[in-house]
Every structure is written in structure tokens, then in C-alpha cells.
Design a protein around this motif. Structure first.
Motif, PDB file in Angstrom:
ATOM      1  N   ARG A  10      -7.277  -3.204   3.678  1.00  0.00           N
ATOM      2  CA  ARG A  10      -7.267  -1.962   2.903  1.00  0.00           C
ATOM      3  C   ARG A  10      -6.889  -2.227   1.449  1.00  0.00           C
ATOM      4  O   ARG A  10      -7.220  -1.441   0.560  1.00  0.00           O
ATOM      5  CB  ARG A  10      -6.273  -0.970   3.518  1.00  0.00           C
ATOM      6  N   VAL A  11      -6.165  -3.330   1.211  1.00  0.00           N
ATOM      7  CA  VAL A  11      -5.695  -3.658  -0.127  1.00  0.00           C
ATOM      8  C   VAL A  11      -6.466  -4.842  -0.714  1.00  0.00           C
ATOM      9  O   VAL A  11      -6.773  -4.876  -1.914  1.00  0.00           O
ATOM     10  CB  VAL A  11      -4.180  -3.976  -0.095  1.00  0.00           C
ATOM     11  N   GLY A  49      -1.871   6.074   0.557  1.00  0.00           N
ATOM     12  CA  GLY A  49      -3.065   5.253   0.615  1.00  0.00           C
ATOM     13  C   GLY A  49      -3.929   5.329  -0.624  1.00  0.00           C
ATOM     14  O   GLY A  49      -5.091   4.922  -0.604  1.00  0.00           O
ATOM     15  N   VAL A  75      -1.655   0.892  -5.020  1.00  0.00           N
ATOM     16  CA  VAL A  75      -0.922  -0.313  -4.614  1.00  0.00           C
ATOM     17  C   VAL A  75       0.323  -0.410  -5.469  1.00  0.00           C
ATOM     18  O   VAL A  75       0.246  -0.307  -6.706  1.00  0.00           O
ATOM     19  CB  VAL A  75      -1.781  -1.581  -4.779  1.00  0.00           C
ATOM     20  N   LEU A 107       0.847  -1.180   0.000  1.00  0.00           N
ATOM     21  CA  LEU A 107       0.000   0.000   0.000  1.00  0.00           C
ATOM     22  C   LEU A 107       0.888   1.238   0.000  1.00  0.00           C
ATOM     23  O   LEU A 107       1.814   1.357   0.818  1.00  0.00           O
ATOM     24  CB  LEU A 107      -0.902   0.001   1.238  1.00  0.00           C
TER      25      LEU A 107
END
Length: 652
Positions: free
Chosen positions: A626-627, A507, A510, A503
Motif C-alpha cells: 500500500r506504501v 490511508g 505516509v 501509513l
């Protein structure tokens, strides 16, 4: 002639090795016998040249000063005559007055080149131990350059050079016990002017010291509250490294109350009176100079509280000071110095670590907490080489290290409660590896982590492995199921690139890696470590099996380099056959996923008509939410189970 055991600073020592045989020809200073005590190993040199006639000791014998070691038949009169001359040279020293310099510090005869003996100065104690030799033969030194670090039970002292020149010979070894007048080393100098200046400065300071002592002894005695001030330390200022007393403590005269530290020496300041500590006027890390009040004592003592440093600080390091030196009204904390990068708490922690003044100064300048440095010196002493090795390791570590440190501080837990009322505690110190892992593990607090569970049918894969392992074993290769899992996962990561990505800091994206470097968790006696297997997608099962064996052995032997631990973008952690049914591994930041492998078990599996015994392997995939989404994780583990159930699909 007889070669006897010299004064080695201990009552007795054991003969650990005899370095010569009868009939050997030896020169002056050739090592004859190796002696060992609980403090040091010392090689005894020959004081003359000649042929070994007989050996009077055997391995394991205990010897003391004066014990005959070797009988030597001198080759000629010249070498034998030289040794007495060299020994006789310091003989006039006892006749010198208390304010005259030692013979080693007197000017050599004027010549184009001369060899000067540098001796142990008056260090205020009967004897001290050589803790560290700071130079080597061939080094160029200037006047006041530190040569040797000596230690007693009161102070650590760096002995400076009294002349400028080149180190010709080193006459002592680390661990030797030495006293005033013992020759430390020989310096070859082209000029003798610097050698003549040092005695003048020392004579002036020694004279001042004598006057101060006389004034102190002649002063009247008074009772009541009095201040104990910083004595003449021979430097402009020093930092308070440790406070040895607390308010309310009762102290005796000459009892150490504060440890102060300069660039040259660590000195314990004694109390000049017996009494009770009423107030402490300094704090850890504070810079103090001569005359600054340290503590207030209620008791009886000489009215004159200025104390000479003769009993604690080496006269060799005292420099001539103006007679009317002004007393500073206040001292600045050591943190305000430009070179000091440590906090007050870190300086306080460093004060508790066994290290010399030069090492402490370097640690302050580099911002290193000495408790983090692995000590290699005797009695867990931190050496300069240890500090340099630690800094080198930190500089080659990933850039995430500073962030890890700050994360631990911001996410710190409250202090533990007192368990005294519940049976007390027993402290077990974590291994070095466990301690350094804490900051990295604490980063997991900032990752929204989810774990996906699955089962892979490895019945056919295990049967194939059993067919192959016999042939691998003949080649000295251990073929485990892990080699197949690594190959399957690396193949899958080329399709599911997000699982091997990172990440971005903002933010918003990727970062997809161009290569696969897989971290493999390895259990060692000191804790868990994660060496990295490079490009497993480009290697065969056999190559992976070989590298796994090498990596695991290096980890257990503590031979992994910093490079071996860097660059991974996915990790596999296996419990092997240890036990358990499943576990949730922690994502190793900055990675976004980790695969956990638990022991495989035989389980009944429904085939549509009946149950069949199948060898099922538990898989647990932890990921950064989050990914990676839950559906992505389920798809990943599903693909992996199919690859493992039929490894031939890797060829398609």
C-alpha cells in the motif's frame, strides 16, 4: 537455657544456615538458625536475650519440633522472665466459651498508647500457611484492614486487623504454618475502643452460628430432591469463581461443590448432603448471597439446608447480620458491576490461576487476565507486585496493543479438530515471549505484503572485515557483517524515507520519520525479540558493533526494558550462519518494510569473459504494497547491493 525448634508447620526441616556463633550476644527475637522445608524457609528467633553458650546442630541436620538448637546463657533475669509472661498470656483461652472472642481481640487496658497482639482467629481449620504479608512495620492500619493472607487446602483468607494503629512488629514470615491463637503481629494503638467493638460483632455472629448449627443438627432427615443454598459467608454478596461439579455427578456430604469469592476471602462451599447433582442454578461470575440456591441434589440430607460457614470461612471476617436477612430473588452477573472490566470468559480463566482474593479483585478492577501475568510467588502464585508490574509494562507499551488484541479476535481461526482418533496429542506450552508475540504477528494478516529478492557481492567487504576483526577482538568487540549492513541500510533510509515511514490511519498519507531507529531481531531461548538500535546513521561501524553485542546479551539475559523495544521504523532479521538460502520476513506493523539476511555463499559470477568466485549475500526485502511499489523495492535493494559491494561509496 535451651532454644528449641518451634512448631514450623511441617514434620521436619533442614538446617540451611546457622546465623550465630558461640560467644555471640543476642537479643530477644534475634534470628538464630535458618530452617528449610519443601514448603518454606523459616528463621528461628531467640526467645531470650543472652550469650550463645553452645550450638547443638550442624548445617544439613534434620530437625523437628522440640529439637534443641542453641544453648543460651541468659544475661539477666528480666529478659528471661518476660518471655514466659508473653507465652502465658494466651493460656486462659481454652477456658473461654465457644462464642467468646480470642484474647487478641479483647480490649487492651485503657491508656494513651498500647501495643496489642493480633492473633490468628478461628479459621475453621487446624492450621494454615502464611501466603502473603500485606503490611510492613510502620504502616498505619484501620479496623478491618487486611493484614495477612492465610491459605489452607480449602480457602484463602485475609485476616483483618481488630484494632486501629501502627504496625509495631511482624511476628510471622511468608510460608510459616500458623493456627488459632498464634500472634501475627503487634499493633501500637492510641485508643482501645475499636478493639472492644470487634469482639462484640464476632460474639454475636458466633452465637448466631451456634444456633444455626444446633437447628441444623436437630432438624429431621428427609429424602428426595433438595436445594443446597449459599451459607452465611459474612458478606452481603460474593461471586461464583468456580463450579466444581456437573449435572449427574455423585457427591458426598461435605464435598466442595462451588467456589465463591468476595473481597476478603475465597471459600469452597460444601454440600450438606450426599447424592446426585440434578441441576445447577448458578453460573460463573454470578453474584450470590446467603440463601441463593446453588444446586439441586437427589439424595438424603437434613431438611434444613442453611449451612454455617464455620468450617470454611474465617469467623474473624464474619460481620453481625440482621436475623431476618431477606433472600435475594435473583443475582446479577459480576460483569454488571462498575468495577469489573473482565468478560465472563476472562473471569472463568482467572478462576483457574493461583492467586489470593485481593489480587483477583484488583485484576477484575484493572481488566487483567491473570494467566498473562508472570507469577513470582511460591507454587506459581500471582502476587500483587506481579500484577502491578504487568500493568506498568502494559501502560508503557506502544498504543497499538489494543488494536492487536481486537485484530486477533476478528481474525481468529476455527477451533482445532479432535485428534484422539489419530494417536492423540501432547501439549507443549509456548513461552511467555511467544505468547505475547501472537497478537503482533497476527496483524500481518491485514498487510498486503510483497517480497523482493536480490544478491549482494560482499567479497571485498568480507575481506576488509577479516582485516579489521583482529584489532576489534583485542578490544573485546565482535565485528560481524551485520554492523556493515546496518550502516549501509541506515544511510540508504535517509534517501528512501518511505521505507522507514508509516501509513496514516486514514490511508491517505505516509508519515515520514525524522530519525532512524532500527529494530534488530535477536533469537533467544524463549523466542524472537526485537530490540531497537537508536540512530545508527549517526554512529561508526565500531559503535554499532559494540551496541549490537550489548543489545544481544541483554536480550538473552532477559534484561531488556520496554523502552529498548519501542520506536523502530525499520527492522533487519538475519539468519546468520544457521542455514537456508532465503526466507520471507514478515513486516512488523506499524512499519512498512523489513530486510531479511540469509547466509552468504561462494558462487560463480560471470564477469563478461569468465566466471569468478564471489561471496554472495542473499537479501529479501518484504514491504507493505500500500506504501511501496515493486519498482521502489527493486531500486532499494539494487542501491543496497552497490553499497555493500563497495562500502567506500558511503563516504561520497
Amino acid at each position: 537455657m535451651q532454644i528449641m525448634t518451634p512448631d514450623i508447620g511441617v514434620d521436619k526441616a533442614t538446617v540451611a544456615e546457622i546465623l550465630v556463633s558461640v560467644g555471640d550476644t543476642v537479643a530477644v527475637d534475634d534470628s538464630l538458625v535458618l530452617l528449610e522445608s519443601d514448603k518454606a524457609s523459616v528463621e528461628v528467633p531467640s526467645t531470650a536475650a543472652g550469650v550463645v553458650k553452645s550450638i547443638s546442630v550442624a548445617l544439613g541436620d534434620e530437625v523437628h519440633e522440640g529439637t534443641v538448637l542453641i544453648e543460651l546463657e541468659a544475661e539477666g533475669a528480666a529478659p528471661a522472665a518476660e518471655a514466659p509472661k508473653a507465652e502465658a498470656a494466651p493460656a486462659p483461652q481454652p477456658e473461654a466459651s465457644s462464642v467468646e472472642p480470642a484474647p487478641a481481640q479483647q480490649a487492651a487496658p485503657t491508656s494513651a498508647s498500647a501495643v496489642v497482639d493480633v492473633q490468628v482467629p478461628d479459621i475453621g481449620v487446624e492450621k494454615a500457611t502464611v501466603a502473603e504479608i500485606l503490611v510492613k512495620v510502620g504502616d498505619a492500619v484501620a479496623v478491618d484492614d487486611s493484614l495477612v493472607l492465610l491459605e489452607s487446602d480449602k480457602a484463602s483468607v485475609e485476616v483483618p486487623s481488630t484494632v486501629a494503629g501502627t504496625i509495631e512488629a511482624i511476628e510471622i514470615q511468608a510460608g510459616d504454618s500458623v493456627k488459632e491463637g498464634v500472634v501475627i503481629l503487634k499493633v501500637k494503638t492510641a485508643g482501645t475502643a475499636p478493639a472492644a467493638e470487634a469482639p462484640k460483632a464476632e460474639a454475636a455472629s458466633a452465637s448466631a452460628s451456634v444456633k444455626t448449627e444446633a437447628a441444623s443438627q436437630a432438624a429431621p432427615v428427609q429424602t428426595g430432591a433438595m436445594e443446597i443454598a449459599v451459607p452465611d459467608l459474612g458478606v452481603d454478596k460474593a461471586a461464583v469463581a468456580e463450579i466444581l461439579v456437573a449435572v449427574g455427578d455423585t457427591v458426598e456430604k461435605d464435598q466442595s461443590i462451588v467456589v465463591v469469592e468476595s473481597d476478603k476471602a475465597t471459600v469452597e462451599v460444601p454440600s450438606t448432603a450426599a447424592g446426585v447433582i440434578k441441576a445447577i442454578h448458578v453460573t460463573l461470575g454470578q453474584n450470590v448471597s446467603e440463601g441463593i440456591a446453588l444446586v439441586t441434589i437427589e439424595g438424603q440430607a437434613p431438611a434444613q439446608v442453611a449451612v454455617t460457614a464455620a468450617a470454611e470461612a474465617p469467623k474473624a471476617e464474619v460481620k453481625a447480620q440482621p436475623a431476618s436477612a431477606a433472600v435475594q430473588p435473583a443475582a446479577e452477573p459480576v460483569q454488571q458491576q462498575g468495577a469489573d472490566k473482565l468478560t465472563k470468559a476472562q473471569n472463568e480463566a482467572n478462576a483457574k490461576v493461583y492467586a489470593g482474593p485481593a489480587v483477583r479483585k484488583l485484576a477484575r478492577e484493572l481488566g487483567v487476565v491473570l494467566s498473562d501475568v508472570k507469577a513470582s510467588g511460591a507454587h506459581a502464585r500471582v502476587m500483587k507486585e506481579d500484577l502491578k508490574a504487568y500493568v506498568k509494562t502494559r501502560l508503557s507499551a506502544p498504543q497499538s496493543a489494543p488494536a492487536a488484541s481486537s485484530a486477533v479476535q476478528s481474525a481468529g481461526l476455527p477451533k482445532l479438530p479432535d485428534f484422539t482418533a489419530f494417536g492423540g496429542t501432547e501439549e507443549k506450552v509456548l513461552t511467555r515471549l511467544q505468547q505475547v508475540s501472537i497478537p503482533q504477528l497476527s496483524l500481518n494478516n491485514f498487510i498486503p505484503q510483497v517480497t523482493q529478492f536480490d544478491l549482494a557481492d560482499i567479497t571485498e567487504l568480507e575481506a576488509w572485515r577479516n582485516d579489521l576483526k583482529g584489532g576489534f577482538k583485542k578490544d573485546g568487540i565482535s565485528l560481524t557483517i551485520m554492523a556493515f549492513i546496518i550502516k549501509a541500510v541506515s544511510h540508504l533510509l535517509k534517501e528512501e524515507r518511505e521505507f522507514a515511514g508509516h501509513l496514516s490511519d486514514d490511508g491517505k498519507s505516509v508519515l515520514l520519520r525524522n530519525e532512524i531507529h532500527m529494530g534488530i531481531a535477536v533469537a533467544t531461548p524463549d523466542g524472537l525479540t526485537v530490540p531497537v538500535l537508536r540512530n545508527p546513521d549517526q554512529k561508526t561501524i565500531k559503535q554499532i558493533a559494540v551496541e549490537l553485542g550489548v543489545m544481544g546479551q541483554k536480550a538473552r539475559d532477559k534484561k531488556l526494558s520496554p523502552k529498548d523495544l519501542q520506536g523502530a521504523n525499520f527492522t533487519i532479521s538475519s539468519l546468520g550462519a544457521i542455514g537456508g538460502t532465503a526466507f520471507t520476513p514478515l513486516v512488523n506493523w506499524p512499519q512498512v518494510a523489513i530486510l531479511g539476511i540469509s547466509p552468504a555463499t561462494m558462487q560463480p559470477v560471470w564477469n563478461g569473459q569468465g566466471f569468478e568466485p564471489k561471496l554472495m549475500l542473499p537479501l529479501t526485502l518484504s514491504y507493505d504494497h500500500r506504501v511501496i511499489n515493486g519498482a521502489d523495492a527493486a531500486r532499494f535493494t539494487n542501491k543496497l547491493t552497490k553499497l555493500l559491494s563497495d562500502i567506500r561509496s558511503l563516504l561520497l
